[in-house]
Motif scaffolding. Structure first.
Motif, PDB file in Angstrom:
ATOM      1  N   ASP A 106      20.576  26.507  51.529  1.00 52.05           N
ATOM      2  CA  ASP A 106      21.295  27.756  51.007  1.00 52.05           C
ATOM      3  C   ASP A 106      22.949  27.091  51.015  1.00 52.05           C
ATOM      4  N   PHE A 107      23.760  27.930  50.103  1.00 48.25           N
ATOM      5  CA  PHE A 107      25.243  27.616  49.912  1.00 48.25           C
ATOM      6  C   PHE A 107      25.957  28.935  50.781  1.00 48.25           C
ATOM      7  N   ILE A 108      27.012  28.589  51.137  1.00 46.67           N
ATOM      8  CA  ILE A 108      27.897  29.415  52.053  1.00 46.67           C
ATOM      9  C   ILE A 108      28.125  30.662  50.955  1.00 46.67           C
ATOM     10  N   PHE A 109      28.655  30.459  49.952  1.00 47.52           N
ATOM     11  CA  PHE A 109      29.106  31.570  49.230  1.00 47.52           C
ATOM     12  C   PHE A 109      28.291  31.817  47.912  1.00 47.52           C
ATOM     13  N   LYS A 110      27.354  31.284  47.655  1.00 46.67           N
ATOM     14  CA  LYS A 110      26.356  31.507  46.600  1.00 46.67           C
ATOM     15  C   LYS A 110      25.363  32.649  46.983  1.00 46.67           C
ATOM     16  N   PRO A 111      24.986  33.514  46.222  1.00 46.22           N
ATOM     17  CA  PRO A 111      24.017  34.686  46.502  1.00 46.22           C
ATOM     18  C   PRO A 111      22.556  34.033  46.914  1.00 46.22           C
ATOM     19  N   GLN A 125      38.333  29.650  46.503  1.00 47.22           N
ATOM     20  CA  GLN A 125      37.707  29.788  45.360  1.00 47.22           C
ATOM     21  C   GLN A 125      36.504  28.812  46.149  1.00 47.22           C
ATOM     22  N   PRO A 126      35.056  29.045  46.148  1.00 43.55           N
ATOM     23  CA  PRO A 126      34.318  28.380  46.261  1.00 43.55           C
ATOM     24  C   PRO A 126      33.703  27.567  45.436  1.00 43.55           C
ATOM     25  N   ARG A 127      34.120  26.314  45.066  1.00 38.65           N
ATOM     26  CA  ARG A 127      34.299  25.650  43.672  1.00 38.65           C
ATOM     27  C   ARG A 127      32.548  25.097  43.653  1.00 38.65           C
ATOM     28  N   LEU A 128      32.208  24.742  44.530  1.00 34.80           N
ATOM     29  CA  LEU A 128      30.700  24.222  44.479  1.00 34.80           C
ATOM     30  C   LEU A 128      29.824  25.240  44.059  1.00 34.80           C
ATOM     31  N   ALA A 149      25.345  15.459  43.918  1.00 39.39           N
ATOM     32  CA  ALA A 149      25.396  16.315  45.200  1.00 39.39           C
ATOM     33  C   ALA A 149      23.820  16.225  45.897  1.00 39.39           C
ATOM     34  N   LEU A 150      22.879  16.278  44.862  1.00 38.67           N
ATOM     35  CA  LEU A 150      21.338  16.343  45.622  1.00 38.67           C
ATOM     36  C   LEU A 150      21.290  15.040  46.272  1.00 38.67           C
ATOM     37  N   ILE A 151      21.855  13.947  45.827  1.00 38.15           N
ATOM     38  CA  ILE A 151      21.763  12.684  46.296  1.00 38.15           C
ATOM     39  C   ILE A 151      22.243  12.633  47.756  1.00 38.15           C
ATOM     40  N   SER A 154      20.120  14.851  50.171  1.00 39.99           N
ATOM     41  CA  SER A 154      18.974  14.224  50.576  1.00 39.99           C
ATOM     42  C   SER A 154      19.156  13.045  51.566  1.00 39.99           C
ATOM     43  N   ASN A 155      20.569  12.633  51.355  1.00 41.13           N
ATOM     44  CA  ASN A 155      21.218  11.308  52.544  1.00 41.13           C
ATOM     45  C   ASN A 155      21.782  12.074  53.580  1.00 41.13           C
ATOM     46  N   GLY A 156      21.924  13.181  53.920  1.00 38.15           N
ATOM     47  CA  GLY A 156      22.517  13.833  54.917  1.00 38.15           C
ATOM     48  C   GLY A 156      24.051  13.657  55.008  1.00 38.15           C
ATOM     49  N   SER A 157      24.611  13.552  53.808  1.00 34.67           N
ATOM     50  CA  SER A 157      26.027  13.396  53.954  1.00 34.67           C
ATOM     51  C   SER A 157      26.823  14.531  54.603  1.00 34.67           C
ATOM     52  N   LYS A 158      27.454  14.311  55.410  1.00 34.83           N
ATOM     53  CA  LYS A 158      28.312  15.082  56.389  1.00 34.83           C
ATOM     54  C   LYS A 158      29.143  16.225  55.525  1.00 34.83           C
ATOM     55  N   SER A 159      29.779  15.438  54.743  1.00 35.79           N
ATOM     56  CA  SER A 159      31.028  16.031  53.758  1.00 35.79           C
ATOM     57  C   SER A 159      30.330  16.927  52.861  1.00 35.79           C
ATOM     58  N   VAL A 160      29.218  16.610  52.293  1.00 38.48           N
ATOM     59  CA  VAL A 160      28.346  17.578  51.523  1.00 38.48           C
ATOM     60  C   VAL A 160      27.731  18.594  52.208  1.00 38.48           C
ATOM     61  N   ARG A 161      26.990  18.364  53.554  1.00 37.89           N
ATOM     62  CA  ARG A 161      26.405  19.265  54.319  1.00 37.89           C
ATOM     63  C   ARG A 161      27.464  20.432  54.746  1.00 37.89           C
TER      64      ARG A 161
END
Length: 165
Positions: A106-111, A125-128, A149-151, A154-161
């Motif tokens: 789930d994304f923070i701002f996406k329904p 503006q939640p760009r992602l 972003a998917l990679i 799956s790699n557990g990137s803190k900045s993307v998570r």
């Protein structure tokens, strides 16, 4: 003189009221195309009043985003404007830990959950989340950022998570 000012402000208020009422009627005519319960209240005269104003797009059934995201066969409304059938494709991303059980990302701002209200985002503006909407409208090859972003997910990137719910 005070009488002139009072007359001026009274006339200005009357003109504003008339223009506001006209705009409301025009919007109701457009809205009646989407809301079945409004159709009985729209008279043929109201529809005729709306026809010459169509080219100004003073009111619309859904606006820019309807024509941007409309999917399916288009049809003409009673004013002769081509209206695409609207739908909203969504990207759903899932992840797994064990390779058998999958859960939604789930994304923070996406329904996500339709039974929950959306968070207040203005003026942020939640760009992602916004880009996810547009990515759903085209093949993944046109959205290389999505694969990246998917990679990273799956790699557990803190900045993307940190962008996820």
């Amino acid at each position: 003189s005070p009488i002139v000012y009072q007359l001026f402000f009274t006339m200005r208020s009357l003109v504003s009221l008339l223009l506001g009422s006209a705009v409301l009627i025009l919007h109701l005519v457009s809205l009646s195309q989407e809301v079945e319960g409004l159709k009985p209240f729209i008279t043929p005269e109201m529809k005729e009043l709306r026809k010459p104003l169509n080219r100004f797009y003073a009111s619309a059934e859904y606006g820019l985003f309807r024509s941007m995201t409309g999917v399916g066969k288009s049809q003409k409304n009673q004013f002769g404007r081509l209206i695409p059938k609207a739908s909203r494709p969504e990207l759903l991303i899932q992840a797994t830990i064990d390779g058998r059980n999958w859960y939604p990302v789930d994304f923070i701002f996406k329904p996500n959950n339709v039974s929950q209200s959306l968070p207040w985002v203005a003026p942020h503006q939640p760009r992602l989340d916004w880009q996810m909407w547009f990515a759903a409208l085209s093949p993944y090859q046109y959205n290389p950022w999505l694969l990246s972003a998917l990679i990273r997910i799956s790699n557990g990137s803190k900045s993307v998570r940190s962008l996820l719910a």
